[in-house]
Structure formats: C-alpha cells, structure tokens
Design a protein around this motif. Structure first.
Motif, short mmCIF file in Angstrom:
data_model
loop_
_atom_site.label_atom_id
_atom_site.label_comp_id
_atom_site.label_asym_id
_atom_site.label_seq_id
_atom_site.Cartn_x
_atom_site.Cartn_y
_atom_site.Cartn_z
N GLU A 45 -0.17 -29.22 -4.66
CA GLU A 45 -0.09 -27.77 -4.73
C GLU A 45 0.40 -27.29 -6.08
O GLU A 45 0.40 -26.09 -6.36
CB GLU A 45 0.85 -27.24 -3.64
N SER A 77 2.40 -21.50 0.02
CA SER A 77 1.02 -21.93 0.19
C SER A 77 0.74 -22.31 1.64
O SER A 77 -0.27 -22.92 1.94
CB SER A 77 0.68 -23.09 -0.75
N ASN A 123 0.82 -26.99 -10.39
CA ASN A 123 -0.04 -26.68 -11.52
C ASN A 123 -0.19 -27.95 -12.37
O ASN A 123 0.77 -28.41 -12.98
CB ASN A 123 0.60 -25.57 -12.35
N MET A 180 -4.66 -16.44 -0.09
CA MET A 180 -5.21 -17.77 0.07
C MET A 180 -6.23 -17.78 1.21
O MET A 180 -5.95 -17.29 2.30
CB MET A 180 -4.09 -18.79 0.35
N TRP A 223 0.64 -19.96 -5.72
CA TRP A 223 0.06 -21.26 -6.05
C TRP A 223 0.69 -21.81 -7.32
O TRP A 223 0.82 -21.11 -8.31
CB TRP A 223 -1.46 -21.13 -6.25
N GLY A 224 1.09 -23.07 -7.25
CA GLY A 224 1.43 -23.80 -8.45
C GLY A 224 2.77 -23.50 -9.09
O GLY A 224 2.97 -23.79 -10.26
N PHE A 256 -7.92 -19.25 -3.96
CA PHE A 256 -6.75 -18.41 -4.19
C PHE A 256 -7.17 -17.30 -5.15
O PHE A 256 -7.54 -17.55 -6.30
CB PHE A 256 -5.62 -19.23 -4.80
N MET A 263 -9.19 -23.78 -11.96
CA MET A 263 -8.16 -22.77 -11.93
C MET A 263 -8.11 -22.02 -13.25
O MET A 263 -8.47 -22.55 -14.30
CB MET A 263 -6.79 -23.37 -11.62
N ASN A 310 7.27 -21.41 -3.37
CA ASN A 310 5.98 -21.94 -2.94
C ASN A 310 5.61 -21.36 -1.58
O ASN A 310 6.19 -21.70 -0.57
CB ASN A 310 6.04 -23.47 -2.86
#
Length: 253
Positions: A114, A105, A116, A71, A96-97, A66, A40, A103
């Motif tokens: 999911e 996702s 970070n 996504m 993301w994160g 992502f 990432m 959130n």
C-alpha cells in the motif's frame, strides 16, 4: 561513486518523480505470493493497480483505482454477494501511500504494497552497512546493485542528517513507509540504480521473526521494478451507476 553516494544521489533524484508505472512480485506475511502492476501520479495523487494473489478466495484477481480520495475495488476476488449487483466497491475518504501514520485504504491490500514505491526506494539511505554487489541488467537497463540493512533507528539518523528540508521531509515519509511494512527490527534491502542515477528496482526482505503479525506471519520478500518514469497516467473513474458504497467493516470482511 561509492555505494553511500550512489544511494544518496538516487534518493535525491527520486524527489522529482511525478509519475510511475511499476511491477511488484514476491511474498508478504499471511498472504503468500502475489504479483501486481500499477500506475500512479503524485500530483494529484491517483493510482490504478491490478493484482493477482493465488490462494486467495476465488481466483485472486483484484483491481484497485484511487481517484479524488476515493478508492474503487473490483475483480473476481471480491465477493459478488456484497456488490449489490454492481462491479465495484466505492470507499471514501481514502488515503494511498502515506505509510502507517495515516493509512485509510480499508484493508483492501496487504499493507506492504500500500506504500508509495518512490519513497520506499529511498529507504536504503538509512543503512550503515551499504556495499556494492555487482552490475546487472534489469529489463534491458544496465544497473549497479547495492545492498544494506535498514532499521528504524538508522532512518531516524538519516532524517536528522538530511541536507535540506525537502530531503528531511522525504526521510520522514520513508520512516512512515518502513513502519507500514510491519517490520519489527531489520529490513534487508537491495537497490538497483540505472545510468541516470535513479532507482530501477529494489527488493525488501525480512525473516518471519522480523515481521509483526499474527500466526503464519511468514517472510516478507518483495521486488519492485520501475517500468516507466514521468509518463502520463490516466485513471478512469468507474461509472457511478456501477459502484456500491460500502462501510469500512463491510469492505474489510
């Protein structure tokens, strides 16, 4: 250096990390055992992950990318009947994160992975019972192993005690990440810190009674290992002609 000072320094040093390659292994409530490797970049936020979760439908292989708040989801765990002859789902807008507060996702992954991991590695700053366990070698890197328990109240107190605005913002992110783990009370956390005063690995554990969820919640026990830090990350967007755009409820099902 005391465990409190070491953990605080590792958390401070995490603020400068711009990219990460990492590995996740362990178990999550309702899903069981899994293994994933991911890369990432934080600015702009891009991510790619390959995950295997034995016991899922088919052989449990899933790939997530992502890019530009979109996504993409592919792999043999995806129901080919819903792909309209394509290789990838495409879902947008996606997030993301960012934890439980924001959130999007689309339920693709267990929410516990999911988040970070850079922010998750700082959660131990909210512990009031930190102690050093021993020195250990992780993937060839000499580390100091610390352990403590983390609660929402402890993270809120750490947020208020932050020395500067950047640290305060990171503590707020950490609280969001904690909430996203689905832990109802106490999280046991281990952190391995390398010679550069940075997180090399962390482990998060919660007993079935300390996780929120339905029947068969099971334990949370995840280990995240940092493989590379601040190395170039390139995530390739799947060809447009090989993606199928799906609604939220279709993707989740």
């Amino acid at each position: 250096m005391t465990p409190v000072a070491a953990v605080a320094k590792a958390a401070k040093n995490s603020e400068g990390i711009t990219s990460l390659r990492y590995r996740v292994t362990g178990t999550v409530p309702e899903k069981g055992h899994l293994r994933a490797e991911a890369s990432m970049s934080t600015d702009p936020l891009t991510m790619s992950m390959k995950m295997t979760a034995p016991g899922r439908d088919r052989d449990g292989r899933l790939e997530i990318r992502f890019v530009d708040e979109v996504m993409y989801v592919g792999g043999s765990a995806v129901d080919s009947g819903k792909l309209q002859g394509k290789s990838w789902f495409r879902a947008e807008p996606a997030v993301w994160g960012r934890g439980a507060a924001d959130n999007r996702s689309y339920g693709v992954l267990p929410r516990q992975i999911e988040g970070n991991p850079i922010v998750q590695s700082t959660l131990l700053t909210g512990s009031t019972d930190l102690r050093m366990i021993e020195t250990e070698t992780i993937d060839g890197t000499r580390t100091t192993h610390d352990r403590g328990t983390v609660t929402g109240d402890g993270l809120r107190a750490a947020r208020e005690a932050a020395a500067d605005e950047t640290s305060r913002e990171r503590r707020i992110e950490g609280l969001d990440q904690f909430m996203g783990l689905g832990v109802s009370d106490t999280l046991t956390m281990d952190l391995w810190i390398d010679g550069d005063d940075r997180a090399k690995q962390f482990r998060m554990r919660a007993a079935p009674g300390d996780t929120m969820g339905g029947v068969g919640g099971g334990p949370l026990d995840l280990t995240v290992t940092f493989l590379d830090i601040d190395q170039p990350v390139a995530v390739k967007t799947p060809p447009a002609e090989d993606t199928a755009a799906l609604a939220d409820d279709t993707l989740k099902s």
